[in-house]
Design an enzyme around this catalytic site. Structure first.
Site, PDB file in Angstrom:
ATOM      1  N   LYS A  65       0.824  -1.208   0.000  1.00  0.00           N
ATOM      2  CA  LYS A  65       0.000   0.000   0.000  1.00  0.00           C
ATOM      3  C   LYS A  65       0.866   1.269   0.000  1.00  0.00           C
ATOM      4  CE  LYS A  65      -4.180  -1.872   2.037  1.00  0.00           C
ATOM      5  NZ  LYS A  65      -4.188  -2.985   1.132  1.00  0.00           N
ATOM      6  N   GLY A  67      11.288 -13.206  14.086  1.00  0.00           N
ATOM      7  CA  GLY A  67      11.822 -12.738  12.805  1.00  0.00           C
ATOM      8  C   GLY A  67      12.313 -11.293  12.903  1.00  0.00           C
ATOM      9  N   GLY A  68      12.475 -10.666  11.739  1.00  0.00           N
ATOM     10  CA  GLY A  68      12.995  -9.298  11.688  1.00  0.00           C
ATOM     11  C   GLY A  68      12.095  -8.293  12.384  1.00  0.00           C
ATOM     12  N   LYS A 101      15.444  -6.125   4.011  1.00  0.00           N
ATOM     13  CA  LYS A 101      15.741  -5.081   5.003  1.00  0.00           C
ATOM     14  C   LYS A 101      17.171  -5.184   5.557  1.00  0.00           C
ATOM     15  CE  LYS A 101      10.949  -4.407   6.381  1.00  0.00           C
ATOM     16  NZ  LYS A 101       9.981  -4.278   7.457  1.00  0.00           N
ATOM     17  N   GLY A 110       6.957 -14.823  18.017  1.00  0.00           N
ATOM     18  CA  GLY A 110       7.697 -14.789  16.761  1.00  0.00           C
ATOM     19  C   GLY A 110       9.095 -14.232  16.977  1.00  0.00           C
ATOM     20  N   THR A 151      11.229  -3.469   1.747  1.00  0.00           N
ATOM     21  CA  THR A 151      10.434  -4.402   2.534  1.00  0.00           C
ATOM     22  C   THR A 151      10.982  -5.823   2.352  1.00  0.00           C
ATOM     23  OG1 THR A 151       8.179  -5.032   3.088  1.00  0.00           O
ATOM     24  CG2 THR A 151       8.589  -4.577   0.771  1.00  0.00           C
TER      25      THR A 151
HETATM   26  P1  NDP Z   1      10.050 -13.248   9.298  1.00  0.00           P
HETATM   27  O1  NDP Z   1       9.929 -14.187   8.153  1.00  0.00           O
HETATM   28  O2  NDP Z   1      11.385 -12.631   9.585  1.00  0.00           O
HETATM   29  O3  NDP Z   1       9.559 -14.027  10.662  1.00  0.00           O
HETATM   30  C1  NDP Z   1       8.357 -14.715  10.705  1.00  0.00           C
HETATM   31  C2  NDP Z   1       8.108 -15.272  12.122  1.00  0.00           C
HETATM   32  O4  NDP Z   1       6.797 -15.850  12.110  1.00  0.00           O
HETATM   33  C3  NDP Z   1       9.071 -16.365  12.575  1.00  0.00           C
HETATM   34  O5  NDP Z   1       9.257 -16.291  13.965  1.00  0.00           O
HETATM   35  C4  NDP Z   1       8.300 -17.651  12.202  1.00  0.00           C
HETATM   36  O6  NDP Z   1       8.655 -18.772  13.000  1.00  0.00           O
HETATM   37  C5  NDP Z   1       6.896 -17.222  12.535  1.00  0.00           C
HETATM   38  N1  NDP Z   1       5.863 -17.952  11.806  1.00  0.00           N
HETATM   39  C6  NDP Z   1       5.605 -17.947  10.466  1.00  0.00           C
HETATM   40  N2  NDP Z   1       4.528 -18.715  10.178  1.00  0.00           N
HETATM   41  C7  NDP Z   1       4.089 -19.212  11.367  1.00  0.00           C
HETATM   42  C8  NDP Z   1       3.019 -20.075  11.734  1.00  0.00           C
HETATM   43  N3  NDP Z   1       2.179 -20.586  10.820  1.00  0.00           N
HETATM   44  N4  NDP Z   1       2.859 -20.368  13.050  1.00  0.00           N
HETATM   45  C9  NDP Z   1       3.694 -19.854  13.982  1.00  0.00           C
HETATM   46  N5  NDP Z   1       4.746 -19.039  13.707  1.00  0.00           N
HETATM   47  C10 NDP Z   1       4.931 -18.718  12.409  1.00  0.00           C
HETATM   48  O7  NDP Z   1       8.959 -12.138   9.052  1.00  0.00           O
HETATM   49  P2  NDP Z   1       8.961 -10.618   9.570  1.00  0.00           P
HETATM   50  O8  NDP Z   1       9.271 -10.580  11.015  1.00  0.00           O
HETATM   51  O9  NDP Z   1       9.776  -9.765   8.689  1.00  0.00           O
HETATM   52  O10 NDP Z   1       7.419 -10.198   9.312  1.00  0.00           O
HETATM   53  C11 NDP Z   1       6.383 -10.765  10.080  1.00  0.00           C
HETATM   54  C12 NDP Z   1       5.067 -10.096   9.771  1.00  0.00           C
HETATM   55  O11 NDP Z   1       5.113  -8.717  10.092  1.00  0.00           O
HETATM   56  C13 NDP Z   1       4.636 -10.172   8.307  1.00  0.00           C
HETATM   57  O12 NDP Z   1       3.332 -10.706   8.295  1.00  0.00           O
HETATM   58  C14 NDP Z   1       4.664  -8.736   7.835  1.00  0.00           C
HETATM   59  O13 NDP Z   1       3.641  -8.508   6.870  1.00  0.00           O
HETATM   60  C15 NDP Z   1       4.381  -7.977   9.115  1.00  0.00           C
HETATM   61  N6  NDP Z   1       4.886  -6.587   9.127  1.00  0.00           N
HETATM   62  C16 NDP Z   1       3.998  -5.557   9.325  1.00  0.00           C
HETATM   63  C17 NDP Z   1       4.434  -4.233   9.346  1.00  0.00           C
HETATM   64  C18 NDP Z   1       3.464  -3.116   9.520  1.00  0.00           C
HETATM   65  O14 NDP Z   1       3.809  -1.974   9.237  1.00  0.00           O
HETATM   66  N7  NDP Z   1       2.275  -3.360   9.985  1.00  0.00           N
HETATM   67  C19 NDP Z   1       5.876  -3.882   9.188  1.00  0.00           C
HETATM   68  C20 NDP Z   1       6.721  -5.040   9.020  1.00  0.00           C
HETATM   69  C21 NDP Z   1       6.218  -6.335   8.984  1.00  0.00           C
HETATM   70  P3  NDP Z   1       9.933 -19.712  12.622  1.00  0.00           P
HETATM   71  O15 NDP Z   1      11.153 -18.983  13.083  1.00  0.00           O
HETATM   72  O16 NDP Z   1       9.681 -20.954  13.401  1.00  0.00           O
HETATM   73  O17 NDP Z   1       9.894 -19.928  11.147  1.00  0.00           O
END
Ligand code: NDP
Length: 262
Positions: A15, A122-123, A63, A120, A59
């Site tokens: 968006k 992740g990043g 990053k 979670g 994004t």
């Molecule tokens: P990453 O890929 O770096 O991390 C994803 C995390 O989610 C990991 O800890 C992963 O676990 C976990 N995960 C994924 N699928 C599942 C599941 N089905 N069940 C349980 N845990 C799960 O992603 P990001 O941290 O970069 O992004 C995460 C979310 O944040 C995205 O959906 C993104 O759209 C959103 N976001 C929103 C923003 C906003 O402005 N609102 C800004 C930035 C991001 P594992 O380590 O075990 O794989």
């Protein structure tokens, strides 16, 4: 005319062009904002210059690369190693992370947070963990698997099944569990016990009622979704792009208008 771009993979759902272009036109600025689907992270820096960009939002999944290719990094980018905003100044690439300040702004009206649980690892979890640490919040990071918890050495970390302490003021879901599928980040019974004790919750995903948000609603926890974080990271990036001050309300109005178009 200044040209801006959001770069990622996938990118067509973003968006950012809509909110930035509406703010550019509302404020009468000379610029345009587009999007680019990049395959190879090694091309990010060259692409920035090839497109003659004045600035870009970066994004998933680039990053970390955005932080690496910058000539000048903000204090937070140096700390976290991840950037979502690049700005060209005097032919040098400056990197910022407006996700972090966006999140803090989004939870401004959540008062008295002493302890928070981040779901979670992740990043986004890392940005949010460091943001909350700056606010003096005690943190626990929980994930479904071990691997990524290594990036949170300075915090308490756990697998969901080993989580013993269930008392937190704030619960933040940073997983992508609710993005494509209809999953909760962890076991529903466990999550309900945690939410029943919490005052606030936050879902980083925006634009949909995720299973996590539905559960927050059922458990009557005050919650917000990623809309406010998206909005504020956009406002802060826009200020950096045009070197603007004291225009937040105008930018915010234009961006909300664009987001509400559906
Ligand atoms: P990453 O890929 O770096 O991390 C994803 C995390 O989610 C990991 O800890 C992963 O676990 C976990 N995960 C994924 N699928 C599942 C599941 N089905 N069940 C349980 N845990 C799960 O992603 P990001 O941290 O970069 O992004 C995460 C979310 O944040 C995205 O959906 C993104 O759209 C959103 N976001 C929103 C923003 C906003 O402005 N609102 C800004 C930035 C991001 P594992 O380590 O075990 O794989």
């Amino acid at each position: 005319m200044k040209v801006f771009c959001v770069i990622g993979n996938p990118i067509k759902h973003s968006k950012s062009p809509r909110i930035h272009n509406n703010a550019i036109s509302s404020l009468g600025l000379d610029g345009i904002y587009t999007r680019y689907h990049l395959e190879n992270e090694g091309e990010l820096r060259d692409l920035f210059f090839k497109l003659k960009l004045s600035g870009a939002n970066i994004t998933l999944p680039f990053k970390e690369e955005a932080s690496k290719i910058a000539d000048v990094k903000s204090e937070f980018v140096q700390e976290i190693g991840s950037a979502n905003t690049l700005v060209l100044k005097n032919n040098k690439l400056h990197a910022y992370n407006t996700d972090m300040i966006g999140f803090l702004k989004a939870i401004e009206d959540f008062k008295t947070i002493k302890k928070a649980l981040i779901l979670g690892a992740g990043g986004t979890a890392r940005s949010i963990a460091l943001a909350l640490k700056r606010r003096g919040v005690e943190l626990c990071i929980a994930n479904r698997s071990e691997k990524r918890l290594i990036h949170f050495k300075e915090f308490q970390t756990t697998l969901y099944e080993d989580l013993n302490d269930l008392d937190f003021d704030l619960v933040v879901n940073t997983t992508s569990a609710g993005l494509n599928d209809e999953d909760l980040p962890c076991n529903q019974v466990l999550l309900e016990k945690i939410l029943a004790r919490a005052n606030y919750s936050f879902e980083v995903i925006y634009g949909k009622q995720t299973p996590f948000l539905k559960l927050c609603k059922q458990n009557k926890v005050q919650y917000k979704d990623g809309f406010s974080m998206l909005l504020w990271q956009g406002i802060f990036a826009f200020e950096l792009f045009f070197d603007l001050k004291h225009k937040q309300e105008e930018i915010k109005t234009a961006m909300i208008e664009a987001l509400n178009l559906g």
